[in-house]
Design an enzyme around this catalytic site. Structure first.
Site, mmCIF file in Angstrom:
data_model
loop_
_atom_site.group_PDB
_atom_site.id
_atom_site.type_symbol
_atom_site.label_atom_id
_atom_site.label_comp_id
_atom_site.label_asym_id
_atom_site.label_seq_id
_atom_site.Cartn_x
_atom_site.Cartn_y
_atom_site.Cartn_z
ATOM 1 N N ASN A 117 10.062 -9.521 1.970
ATOM 2 C CA ASN A 117 9.931 -8.093 1.686
ATOM 3 C C ASN A 117 11.253 -7.341 1.670
ATOM 4 O O ASN A 117 11.267 -6.127 1.473
ATOM 5 C CB ASN A 117 9.018 -7.443 2.734
ATOM 6 N N ARG A 254 8.537 0.170 12.320
ATOM 7 C CA ARG A 254 7.190 0.173 12.875
ATOM 8 C C ARG A 254 6.908 1.547 13.454
ATOM 9 O O ARG A 254 7.796 2.200 14.012
ATOM 10 C CB ARG A 254 7.021 -0.900 13.957
ATOM 11 N N GLN A 283 -2.699 1.061 12.199
ATOM 12 C CA GLN A 283 -2.805 0.927 10.758
ATOM 13 C C GLN A 283 -4.099 0.210 10.401
ATOM 14 O O GLN A 283 -4.420 -0.788 11.036
ATOM 15 C CB GLN A 283 -1.606 0.138 10.189
ATOM 16 N N HIS A 302 1.443 2.012 4.298
ATOM 17 C CA HIS A 302 2.377 0.888 4.458
ATOM 18 C C HIS A 302 2.418 0.040 3.185
ATOM 19 O O HIS A 302 1.804 -1.015 3.093
ATOM 20 C CB HIS A 302 1.954 0.047 5.657
#
Length: 341
Positions: A117, A254, A283, A302
């Site tokens: 990512n 985070r 989340q 996210h």
């Protein structure tokens, strides 16, 4: 063997994208695992209902797959109920939703797709930083609302050139953020557990600072550090108040690194110029999460690490890990978060 994958739901409407890349990260894409597993007689359960996954499928699963974007929180109690479980995989980067210490004690390996990512998240961080500094979202909202109040936007819109940007966490993502900022002629400061060498600092165009000094000297701060016992609540009320008046904070690390209620207070008081990022706790964020309605934010769900390109990378990593598991081969070393003790 039974494989359980808990992924985010597919889109409610069909979308046209001309890249030819598949939506692999959702339930409909199933990380490209269906043919691989079902052709060899293994069971693959793919669902988005996390409660159902824990209630009905965890107990007899051999491999459990989740994501950072739609995480299944696996506690020590959950893992103790999973008597057949041998491997937990995160399709992406960041496995803090899994009690890795308990997993290791129970003989369960925890792994993720390291590096899948980094490009996507770094680009997202720079995008959101620019959105804050240029006051982009209120300007966009004026267009949607049919308004044309230039002064209202210009009063809080700045150039990013000559600003000081602090990066907390100089791992692969932090490094790419620094490299992407070089073209904007900004001064970059960074803080990380292990200071980089002088050659690396020259390449990144960044100078090391102790955290309190970085906070005091930065016009904007980007959080790109992992969630650990040390970083949880790192930006509490005291540290948020120590930031420069009118400065901006971007969090692509985070949600729990920033104190939820303290952030709302400093934005409502006008101390900070704005907050952006795409990480929350928990989340998915509930509809009444206070960050949804606080002033001056440019938050997204996210999504930073799940572009179509990132999905190809983390799906390939999951497929590789599953293949190795089935063949009895070790996983890629840099993927392993925790191994049986």
């Amino acid at each position: 063997m039974k494989f359980v994958a808990v992924l985010y739901p597919g889109p409610a409407e069909q979308h046209v994208d001309h890249s030819g890349l598949e939506l692999l990260g959702s339930t409909e894409g199933a990380l490209g695992l269906a043919k691989l597993l079902e052709s060899e007689g293994h069971e693959l359960v793919v669902l988005s209902d996390r409660d159902r996954a824990l209630r009905d499928h965890l107990a007899d699963a051999h491999v459990f797959i989740t994501t950072p974007f739609w995480p299944t929180y696996l506690t020590a109690d959950d893992l103790r109920r999973a008597e057949r479980l041998e491997l937990v995989l995160t399709a992406g980067v960041g496995s803090d939703h899994v009690d890795a210490e308990a997993a290791a004690e129970l003989g369960i390996t925890v792994a993720e797709v390291t590096g899948s990512n980094v490009v996507s998240v770094a680009e997202h961080a720079v995008m959101q930083l620019l959105a804050l500094v240029r006051n982009y979202l209120p300007a966009y909202q004026q267009v949607v609302d049919g308004r044309w109040d230039i002064a209202d936007i210009a009063a809080r819109s700045h150039d990013i050139e000559d600003k000081t940007i602090g990066i907390v966490g100089m791992g692969q993502i932090g490094q790419r953020i620094a490299l992407r900022l070089r073209g904007f002629d900004v001064k970059v400061l960074y803080n990380t557990r292990h200071r980089r060498g002088s050659t690396d600092e020259a390449v990144f165009g960044a100078r090391f600072k102790h955290l309190d000094d970085l906070v005091a000297q930065s016009d904007a701060i980007v959080l790109s550090c992992p969630l650990t016992a040390e970083t949880k609540g790192l930006f509490d009320e005291r540290r948020l108040r120590a930031m420069r008046p009118g400065s901006w904070l971007v969090n692509i690390a985070r949600g729990q690194i920033v104190d939820t209620d303290a952030l709302v207070e400093v934005l409502e008081s006008g101390h900070l110029g704005g907050y952006a990022g795409d990480v929350w706790y928990p989340q998915p964020a509930p509809p009444d999460h206070p960050w949804r309605t606080m002033p001056g934010h440019a938050l997204t769900p996210h999504v930073s690490g799940t572009t179509l390109e990132a999905q190809q990378r983390y799906a390939a990593g999951i497929q590789d890990s599953v293949r190795r598991y089935l063949d009895g081969d070790p996983l890629q070393e840099d993927y392993v978060v925790a191994r049986p003790t």
